[in-house]
Design an enzyme around this catalytic site. Structure first.
Site, PDB file in Angstrom:
ATOM      1  N   ALA A   1       5.821  11.294  -8.002  1.00  0.00           N
ATOM      2  CA  ALA A   1       6.475  11.990  -6.896  1.00  0.00           C
ATOM      3  C   ALA A   1       6.381  11.192  -5.603  1.00  0.00           C
ATOM      4  O   ALA A   1       6.974  11.554  -4.599  1.00  0.00           O
ATOM      5  CB  ALA A   1       5.847  13.363  -6.695  1.00  0.00           C
ATOM      6  N   GLY A   2       5.589  10.120  -5.614  1.00  0.00           N
ATOM      7  CA  GLY A   2       5.407   9.341  -4.387  1.00  0.00           C
ATOM      8  C   GLY A   2       4.372   9.979  -3.481  1.00  0.00           C
ATOM      9  O   GLY A   2       4.414   9.797  -2.265  1.00  0.00           O
TER      10      GLY A   2
ATOM     11  N   ASP B   1      -1.877   3.833   1.237  1.00  0.00           N
ATOM     12  CA  ASP B   1      -2.210   4.974   0.382  1.00  0.00           C
ATOM     13  C   ASP B   1      -3.715   5.087   0.148  1.00  0.00           C
ATOM     14  O   ASP B   1      -4.297   6.167   0.214  1.00  0.00           O
ATOM     15  CB  ASP B   1      -1.479   4.857  -0.967  1.00  0.00           C
ATOM     16  CG  ASP B   1       0.020   4.688  -0.784  1.00  0.00           C
ATOM     17  OD1 ASP B   1       0.512   4.944   0.323  1.00  0.00           O
ATOM     18  OD2 ASP B   1       0.689   4.293  -1.754  1.00  0.00           O
TER      19      ASP B   1
END
Ligand code: GLA
Length: 384
Positions: free
Chosen positions: A127-128, A176
């Protein structure tokens, strides 16, 4: 939306292993408010750690192996020896994130101890929302809990990124892992990816985030992502720099026509996005909704027209939400691109009308099924 909790994962461990775990760790996924494809260009990003996590319940083992059990893959199992030379597992691709992290921790001199690890996550995969970075940060916390060592959160993020770059093969930046490690409750984190300094930006109390999964899995992301990275490097080289951070926007704009159009547009996205990210961080801190809405809209247009990483359905979704918000909702695609999620940020009273518009129109218009994911800013793996 949350399907898991600390208690539930402890129970799942007990059901599988027949006794209580010794400890439980978790690391959040993330959503990026603004600053896309800027991290590997030494630029600025403004991500938020969210209340969806990878959890690991664990207990020590007498030997020097990790026994992994993956709840998200029907309790599939893998055995990982704690040696420096790790071999990729083609059958259990998910275990490679663990193998890569083991390799990096050993190379950095950490002494690791064996353990049984029950791994479970409530982040939608593909989904990122950085389920992989959250797995890497959770694994580092789990392995250090077993060995009794400590690590600096920034070093943890760098080791996770190295694992992903060198072992899994995705050339991702640092955003991230850093936000999963260092996120703060109720705040976004402004990260300067050149020196990795961070500043927490508290969100106004009455604003909320709504993530909408477009229903489009990010198929092309690996090859397209690495290609964008190369194009940015090429543009920097054209100006004699190693990173686009060193390039001034005025100089770039004055050079239009002297470099190929593609490199020009890629660089223009990155440089204007850096400026928008700083403007958005200031707007978030002061509750200036109008500036934030504009910065997010311009960011999306730049990803669409200059960086070419959006899709028609995502463009439609962003416009649909912007229209429903009538100037009171910031909205843009978030993450690497080519599918995945859209992030909307708006006063809480506006959120229901955004949800309504998506539910009423998106699937009918595009054929893709949306998932509404209300999210809260949460603490990072090393901030709990
Ligand atoms: C992915 C990468 C990040 C970042 C974003 C785009 O999420 O993992 O490092 O480059 O794409 O902003």
């Amino acid at each position: 939306m949350n399907t898991l909790s600390d208690t539930r994962v402890n129970e799942l461990f007990s059901e599988f292993f027949g006794s209580q775990p010794q400890a439980l760790v978790k690391a959040p996924g993330r959503v990026n408010l603004i600053g896309e494809h800027t991290d590997y260009n030494g630029g600025f990003v403004l991500p938020v750690a969210i209340n969806y996590h990878t959890y690991i319940a664990l207990r020590p083992r007498a030997d020097r192996n990790l026994r992994l059990v993956a709840w998200n893959f029907a309790n599939a199992e893998a055995l990982v020896p704690l040696t420096e030379e790790q071999i990729p597992d083609l059958q259990h691709g998910w275990s490679n994130y663990v193998r890569g992290v083991v390799q990096q921790l050993r190379r950095a001199g950490f002494q690791l101890a064996g353990g049984d690890l029950y791994i479970a996550g409530d982040l939608p995969a593909g989904a990122g929302l950085s389920s992989s970075a959250s797995l890497e940060m959770a694994v580092i916390r789990a392995l250090l809990a077993l060995s009794g060592e400590t690590i600096d959160p920034t070093q943890a993020a760098l080791l996770g990124q190295a694992a992903e770059n060198q072992f899994v093969g995705c050339n991702c930046g640092i955003m991230d892992q850093l936000i999963s490690a260092c996120g703060q409750a109720r705040s976004a984190l402004l990260i300067d990816c050149q020196d990795l300094s961070t500043r927490a930006v508290t969100m106004p109390d009455d604003w909320e985030m709504l993530i909408v999964h477009s229903g489009i899995k990010r198929g092309l992301v690996g090859s397209e992502y690495n290609q964008r990275r190369q194009q940015c490097e090429q543009a920097a080289t054209h100006f004699g720099h190693t990173s686009l951070r060193a390039l001034d926007l005025t100089r770039l704009l004055a050079a239009e026509g002297t470099l190929d159009d593609l490199s020009f547009r890629r660089a223009r996205h990155v440089l204007t996005e850096n400026a928008r990210t700083l403007a958005a961080a200031a707007a978030l801190a002061s509750g200036d909704l109008r500036t934030l809405v504009r910065a997010m809209a311009e960011s999306h247009a730049s990803m669409r027209d200059d960086f070419n990483i959006t899709t028609p359905a995502i463009d439609y979704l962003v416009q649909l939400i912007a229209d429903a918000g009538a100037g009171r909702a910031g909205v843009r695609m978030t993450g690497g691109g080519f599918g995945g999620c859209v992030i909307a940020l708006a006063p809480a009273v506006v959120i229901p009308q955004l949800m309504q518009a998506v539910t009423n129109r998106y699937e009918q218009e595009t054929g893709f099924k949306p998932t509404l994911i209300p999210a809260k800013a949460s603490a990072g793996a090393f901030n709990q």
